[in-house]
Each structure stands twice: as C-alpha cells, then as structure tokens.
Design an enzyme around this catalytic site. Structure first.
Site, short mmCIF file in Angstrom:
data_model
loop_
_atom_site.label_atom_id
_atom_site.label_comp_id
_atom_site.label_asym_id
_atom_site.label_seq_id
_atom_site.Cartn_x
_atom_site.Cartn_y
_atom_site.Cartn_z
N GLU A 41 8.83 -1.37 5.54
CA GLU A 41 9.92 -1.83 4.67
C GLU A 41 10.52 -3.11 5.22
O GLU A 41 10.90 -3.17 6.38
CB GLU A 41 11.01 -0.76 4.55
CG GLU A 41 10.56 0.56 3.92
CD GLU A 41 10.48 0.50 2.40
OE1 GLU A 41 10.89 -0.51 1.80
OE2 GLU A 41 9.98 1.51 1.83
N HIS A 48 6.30 -2.57 1.56
CA HIS A 48 7.39 -2.47 0.59
C HIS A 48 8.57 -3.34 0.98
O HIS A 48 8.61 -3.89 2.07
CB HIS A 48 7.89 -1.02 0.52
CG HIS A 48 6.96 -0.08 -0.17
ND1 HIS A 48 7.21 0.43 -1.42
CD2 HIS A 48 5.78 0.45 0.23
CE1 HIS A 48 6.21 1.25 -1.76
NE2 HIS A 48 5.33 1.27 -0.79
N HIS A 107 5.60 -1.18 -5.79
CA HIS A 107 6.84 -1.51 -6.50
C HIS A 107 6.85 -3.03 -6.68
O HIS A 107 7.05 -3.78 -5.73
CB HIS A 107 8.04 -1.04 -5.67
CG HIS A 107 8.05 0.44 -5.48
ND1 HIS A 107 8.41 1.05 -4.30
CD2 HIS A 107 7.69 1.44 -6.33
CE1 HIS A 107 8.29 2.37 -4.44
NE2 HIS A 107 7.85 2.62 -5.66
N GLU A 123 9.18 -5.85 -5.31
CA GLU A 123 9.27 -6.03 -3.86
C GLU A 123 8.27 -7.12 -3.44
O GLU A 123 7.28 -6.90 -2.76
CB GLU A 123 9.02 -4.68 -3.17
CG GLU A 123 10.12 -3.68 -3.52
CD GLU A 123 9.78 -2.23 -3.21
OE1 GLU A 123 10.57 -1.35 -3.62
OE2 GLU A 123 8.74 -1.95 -2.60
ZN LIG Z 1 9.00 0.20 -2.49
#
Ligand SMILES: [Zn+2]
Length: 384
Positions: free
Chosen positions: A345, A269, A176, A179
C-alpha cells in the site's frame, strides 16, 4: 461531459476523457464552484475525480467538493491536498480543508487551463506505452490473456526465460483502478528489472521469471472509477470464485497463475486514509506457519534497510489466526501456493515519515519505491 459557459465568465469544466470523472453542481462564478463525484458504475463507491477547468488565469478560485461523508473513504479527505497540473506532466498539490462532508480548496490559476485529479493519472495510452517499451527488451514477452467486459486487453508481461528451476514471481497492480500510484510503481519496477546496467535486475533474472500485470482493471481506469470494474465488481473480493461474466480480469489472470505456480507475489495498491507506505501480509491464512512468518520478516527487514520510504508501524490491523478473507487476492495466493505474498500500500496523501509539502506522495516516489521493492525481492529470492 459538462460544459458550463455563463454570460458573466467563460468558465468550463470537462471530464469527457480517459479517466475523467466529475459532476458539476454550480460553476457560474470562480468564487463558488461546487462539484460532486459520480459513483463507480453500478456501485456505491465514489472517490476518484479527474477534470479540466478552463477559466480566467490569475483570479482567485474556490472549489468545493460536496457530499464526501458518503464517499468510499471519508477519512481519506482528512489531511488530503488536491493534485493539479498545467502540463499533465508535473502534478503538484493544492492545500485543501475538509469539514467532514465538503473539501474546499482555493487557488490562483497561472494558466487558463488546469487539470485536477485525486492522484496523478496513469492513462490507458501510457499503459500501452509501458507494455510496448517493455516488450522490445530481450527476454520480455507481451501477451493478451483475454478481454474485459468493455473489450479492453488484459495484458501480461513475462520477463525471463521460464524454466523449472527458476522461481516464479508474480506482481499485479491496479485491481482498484483509481489507485494509479500502483502502475507508477510498476513502471519503476520494470525500469530496474529491464535495465541491463543494473545488476539487481540481472541477478534476479538469473534466478527468477517475472509475471507482471501492470493494470488489472483497465475498464475501471478508463471509466474514472476508484474501486470497481465496468460491472461495479470489486476485483479484490473475487479470487475464490471469479467468473467471465462478472470478473473476467481475475478469472483470466488466476487461470495463468494456476498454470505457472507462484513462489513470491506482490499486489500493488494505494490507501486513501493512511499517510504511509506499508505492507499487509498473510498471517490470517489457514496454512500460515513459521517459515511463512520468517519470509515475511526477512522481506520487511530488507525494505527497511533499503529505503526510508518504508515503515511497519502504521498499517492495517493484523488478521487473527485463521481469520483471513480468502477472497482477497494476496490471501488467496498465499494459501493456494504456500508462498510469500504481500499487499503493498502506498498513500494518496503522503508518506509522513518523509513528507513533501509541494508534491506529497507522487509518481516519481512511486517509481523509486518500485525500484526499491525489486532490491528487497533480491534479498529473499533464494529463500522463497
Ligand atoms: Zn486497493
């Protein structure tokens, strides 16, 4: 891309650069600047913004980001403070308020030109610096696996001498592209892995080979996307059936993974909504067993010991047994290779266990978290 110069002020807004993304609705007075965020190309998602404002310094400005109720993660704006910079090096926070649809922030510019972004940008140029500063190290190979839809390079760093008796550790980031903290994290991880005076890296390279993809989605990064590639595809739902037409980024990396095999995997991420660092494991994959659970616990315990920037209380709901989505990279890897596999994350907002009002979660803390994640990897490398 947008240049608005009224007769009353000389305010201008620019986004025609690497990672730029904004739409100007109204910008004829500093007290009432209204902006919206364009969608990722061929996609319903929008959340990443990045623009430059040229204006009168020392005068109060009010910016409203509109239509956020339909953005990719509306809850991401609650408790979010805008990221800004005068020198493109130090990115500080500007307090913002969210009413459910509009994010409003006020500031007095200290200089006549100012950058704003959803998070501190990580440019394609810096990405190339990262790759090439890595490759001059002993035992580090830079390789282009192929090209993206926009004809950018899919780059892989191999660190350590490949050998049958060595563990294979894969780390990828920025599926992504918005990010960006994920590539700041990789920069930290690489620093420590390649530092010859740091025995964590040396001890790991005695036992393991690292395969690192610092940027899985260069097209999306350059285009100023939050979540998708040039064709509007969310790469983190492509791992069972990638194609060169829709998702060459995944296709090329997955082919190499199948060649090398994997003993441990991390997919890096950022999370828009949750103000904490956390990891998401593979408890929902069909082959999940006690060995896998023990490895996950050992890794998390190591992280807990190493840094207060990790916690395991707040995060995603755990998958029910057998209910994991195997199109998601870390689940696909865990099932395919029967190995320790985590999605990592980091927050866009802040790690609320250790909050910082001036900077929030930042490039510097992402780098340090990359250092720490490498130490946690050493704690489990003999078991994976
Ligand atoms: Zn992500």
């Amino acid at each position: 891309m947008y240049c608005i110069a009224s007769e009353i002020t000389t305010m201008k807004i620019f986004s025609n650069f690497d990672g730029g993304n904004i739409n100007v609705v109204k910008a004829d007075s500093p007290e009432d600047i209204q902006l919206t965020i364009p969608n990722d190309n061929q996609s319903e998602y929008y959340q990443w913004f990045h623009f430059r404002l040229e204006t009168q310094a020392q005068e109060e400005h009010t910016v409203k980001l509109l239509n956020l109720a339909k953005s990719a993660y509306p809850e991401g704006w609650q408790g979010y403070d805008v990221v800004a910079s005068y020198d493109r090096d130090e990115w500080f926070r500007i307090p913002a308020e969210f009413d459910g649809d509009t994010l409003t922030f006020r500031f007095f510019p200290e200089q006549g030109s100012m950058y704003f972004a959803y998070f501190a940008p990580y440019t394609y140029d810096r990405h190339q610096d990262l790759l090439h500063q890595a490759q001059v190290n002993f035992n580090c190979q830079l390789e282009t696996l192929g090209s993206t839809l926009d004809n950018n390079d899919m780059s892989l760093l191999t660190i350590g001498e490949p050998a049958d008796d060595k563990k294979k550790v894969w780390v990828i980031a920025r599926q992504h592209p918005g990010e960006t903290m994920a590539e700041w994290f990789i920069e930290g991880l690489l620093q420590r892995l390649l530092d010859e005076t740091d025995t964590v890296g040396r001890a790991l390279l005695d036992k393991a080979v690292f395969y690192i993809v610092p940027n899985m989605n260069p097209d999306g990064g350059i285009r100023g996307h939050l979540r998708t590639n040039a064709a509007g595809v969310n790469l983190n739902r492509e791992w069972q059936t990638p194609s060169m037409e829709k998702s060459p980024e995944v296709f090329l990396v997955r082919e190499r993974m199948l060649e090398t095999g994997i003993d441990m995997f991390l997919d890096i991420h950022g999370d828009e909504a949750i103000p904490y660092n956390f990891v998401a494991g593979s408890e929902g994959i069909p082959s999940y067993d006690e060995r896998h659970a023990n490895l996950e616990n050992k890794f998390k315990q190591a992280l807990h010991t190493i840094t207060p920037e990790f916690q395991d209380e707040y995060g995603y709901d755990k998958d029910k047994p057998g209910k994991a989505n195997l199109t998601v990279c870390s689940n696909w890897v865990a099932e395919q290779f029967k190995c320790l596999s985590y999605t990592v994350e980091m927050p866009f907002k802040d790690h609320n266990a250790q909050p910082d009002a001036l900077y929030g979660w930042s490039p510097e803390r992402s780098l340090a978290f990359g250092h720490d994640m490498l130490a946690a990897t050493l704690a489990v490398i003999d078991d994976v």
